[in-house]
Design a protein around this motif. Structure first.
Motif, mmCIF file in Angstrom:
data_model
loop_
_atom_site.group_PDB
_atom_site.id
_atom_site.type_symbol
_atom_site.label_atom_id
_atom_site.label_comp_id
_atom_site.label_asym_id
_atom_site.label_seq_id
_atom_site.Cartn_x
_atom_site.Cartn_y
_atom_site.Cartn_z
ATOM 1 N N MET A 107 46.182 40.799 41.219
ATOM 2 C CA MET A 107 45.755 41.762 42.476
ATOM 3 C C MET A 107 46.723 41.115 43.538
ATOM 4 S SD MET A 107 41.700 40.240 42.300
ATOM 5 C CE MET A 107 41.002 41.225 43.351
ATOM 6 N N PHE A 108 47.624 40.054 43.397
ATOM 7 C CA PHE A 108 48.716 40.060 44.692
ATOM 8 C C PHE A 108 49.735 40.728 44.261
ATOM 9 C CE2 PHE A 108 46.511 35.703 45.279
ATOM 10 C CZ PHE A 108 46.612 35.872 46.811
ATOM 11 N N PHE A 109 50.090 41.153 42.615
ATOM 12 C CA PHE A 109 51.175 42.322 42.366
ATOM 13 C C PHE A 109 50.694 43.416 42.929
ATOM 14 C CE2 PHE A 109 51.301 45.687 39.361
ATOM 15 C CZ PHE A 109 52.865 45.864 39.345
ATOM 16 N N GLN B 241 48.993 44.160 45.719
ATOM 17 C CA GLN B 241 49.185 44.334 47.302
ATOM 18 C C GLN B 241 50.708 44.236 47.559
ATOM 19 O OE1 GLN B 241 46.680 44.496 50.190
ATOM 20 N NE2 GLN B 241 46.340 45.938 48.478
ATOM 21 N N GLU C 168 53.147 35.065 40.401
ATOM 22 C CA GLU C 168 52.697 35.168 41.623
ATOM 23 C C GLU C 168 52.173 33.915 42.429
ATOM 24 O OE1 GLU C 168 52.573 38.210 43.353
ATOM 25 O OE2 GLU C 168 53.369 39.590 41.708
ATOM 26 N N ASN D 5 50.926 33.045 45.009
ATOM 27 C CA ASN D 5 49.547 32.633 45.308
ATOM 28 C C ASN D 5 48.410 32.478 44.593
ATOM 29 O OD1 ASN D 5 50.811 32.443 48.240
ATOM 30 N ND2 ASN D 5 49.752 34.245 48.722
ATOM 31 N N ALA D 6 48.708 33.247 43.409
ATOM 32 C CA ALA D 6 47.700 32.852 42.316
ATOM 33 C C ALA D 6 48.153 31.561 41.550
ATOM 34 C CB ALA D 6 48.070 34.007 41.194
ATOM 35 N N PHE E 225 46.524 36.980 51.098
ATOM 36 C CA PHE E 225 46.639 38.458 50.581
ATOM 37 C C PHE E 225 47.389 38.977 52.107
ATOM 38 C CE2 PHE E 225 43.686 38.446 47.228
ATOM 39 C CZ PHE E 225 44.213 39.121 46.232
ATOM 40 N N GLN F 56 51.098 37.772 51.954
ATOM 41 C CA GLN F 56 51.960 38.694 51.182
ATOM 42 C C GLN F 56 52.057 40.067 51.617
ATOM 43 O OE1 GLN F 56 53.568 37.601 47.527
ATOM 44 N NE2 GLN F 56 53.670 35.989 49.183
ATOM 45 N N TYR F 57 51.165 40.522 52.366
ATOM 46 C CA TYR F 57 51.145 41.976 52.430
ATOM 47 C C TYR F 57 51.852 42.066 53.954
ATOM 48 C CZ TYR F 57 49.940 46.883 52.800
ATOM 49 O OH TYR F 57 49.890 48.231 52.957
#
Lengths: 217, 217
Positions: free
Chosen positions: A98-100, A102, B69, B71-72, B99, B102-103
């Motif tokens: 999900m981070f990938f 975004q 990732e 944050n994961a 999120f 990262q965005y």
């Protein structure tokens, strides 16, 4: 519960798709407040007073609490359901995807679609940004293809939040100029997602956007 | 456990900071495999064979399983600790901020720093991208300021994963040309994070990057 969303946005459709698959029905269990972010409806003083991030989707609970960010909303709605893995490692892998989505997918696959469907034919963004969107978007699709060549889903053992997050814009990648023919595993996975129970498609874009998309090919 | 990371990267430092605050010590409980993404070390055939996303940070468990990732990775490491809220709503809010990071934050606040410290003084990116990074980065900082004017932390009631995720690049935002003087609540929060138990700072950039950063002011 109220969902503030723009029907033509993949980020917003993620929320509707999961809600329907959780058995929560439009206009019975949640209200959809159509909010056209392409026409500035998320940047009005009223909207910003309620949702300072100025984006859709956002959900508002009956007690007034709000939650932003499509993938955080998915995780919250899926809590305790099979759509969010109970195993911590699988949940972390789902979050990783999900981070990938975004960071490495949406900013290219979705933005290419936005530029082609929601900016004028003479927009400088078409010249300045589309090539980079295609290059980076194809890199994201290639990584998905590699994963899906070995695994049926992105959310651990079964279909769930990471699949929903990645499906939203991959399913309409052609709108952004992406040819998925080179990604057979992605193609097969899209079909598997469409065949899940209570699946709902994203609505067709409004006429103006549809015409711009058609002219962009 | 092995952590593949580039010491000057905020995304990588997040992982080290949380590990240290969980009481897991460098070279005793985890190995740090320095991987300089600014010099292509994440794009070698050997690296890509192991980590197809071609990025840092990545962790590899003793049994060979990997997780990408930043944050994961934070969510997985913090599982069952006070750094990840036990309450589902608080956890969703923490994810929402991660999120957002990262965005809406990292692609501008971190990229501005990267352009100023890790691209040559005559790089076309300095002219083409820095102004947009500053504009969007300031929008992210303003949203953080608004939250921190009312709440002490981003991770629900206490310090945790969302604070670590947002701290990493905000603490070095000056490297990207951001003046934090206009954000007193952010400034005070940075000091609170630095005062948390077992806090470790990100290492200073290597001489070449430090010189470029100094020349960019």
């Amino acid at each position: 519960m109220d969902v503030y969303g723009f029907s033509s946005s993949g980020n917003c459709h993620k929320v509707r798709l999961l809600l329907e698959q959780l058995g929560r029905r439009f206009d019975r269990d949640y209200r959809w407040i159509e909010t056209d972010s392409s026409r500035g409806q998320t940047r009005t003083p009223q909207y910003l007073a309620k949702f300072p991030n100025g984006r859709v989707p956002v959900i508002e609970l009956d007690d007034g609490r709000t939650l932003a960010e499509s993938n955080a909303i998915l995780c919250w709605l899926a809590e305790g359901s099979p759509f969010l893995p109970g195993d911590a490692w699988d949940r972390a892998q789902a979050l990783g995807w999900m981070f990938f989505e975004q960071y490495s997918h949406e900013p290219y696959v979705a933005v290419a679609r936005f530029i082609r469907g929601w900016t004028p034919m003479d927009s400088p963004r078409r010249g300045a940004e589309l090539a980079r969107c295609l290059e980076r978007g194809h890199a994201a699709l290639a990584l998905m293809e590699r994963h899906l060549s070995v695994h049926p889903w992105f959310t651990g053992a079964g279909y769930g939040v990471a699949d929903i997050a990645l499906f939203a814009y991959t399913d309409v990648a052609a709108d952004g100029g992406f040819d998925l023919a080179a990604y057979p595993a992605v193609h097969a996975w899209l079909a598997r997602v469409r065949a899940t129970p209570s699946f709902v498609s994203m609505p067709e874009p409004a006429a103006e956007a549809a015409a711009l998309l058609a002219s962009s090919n």
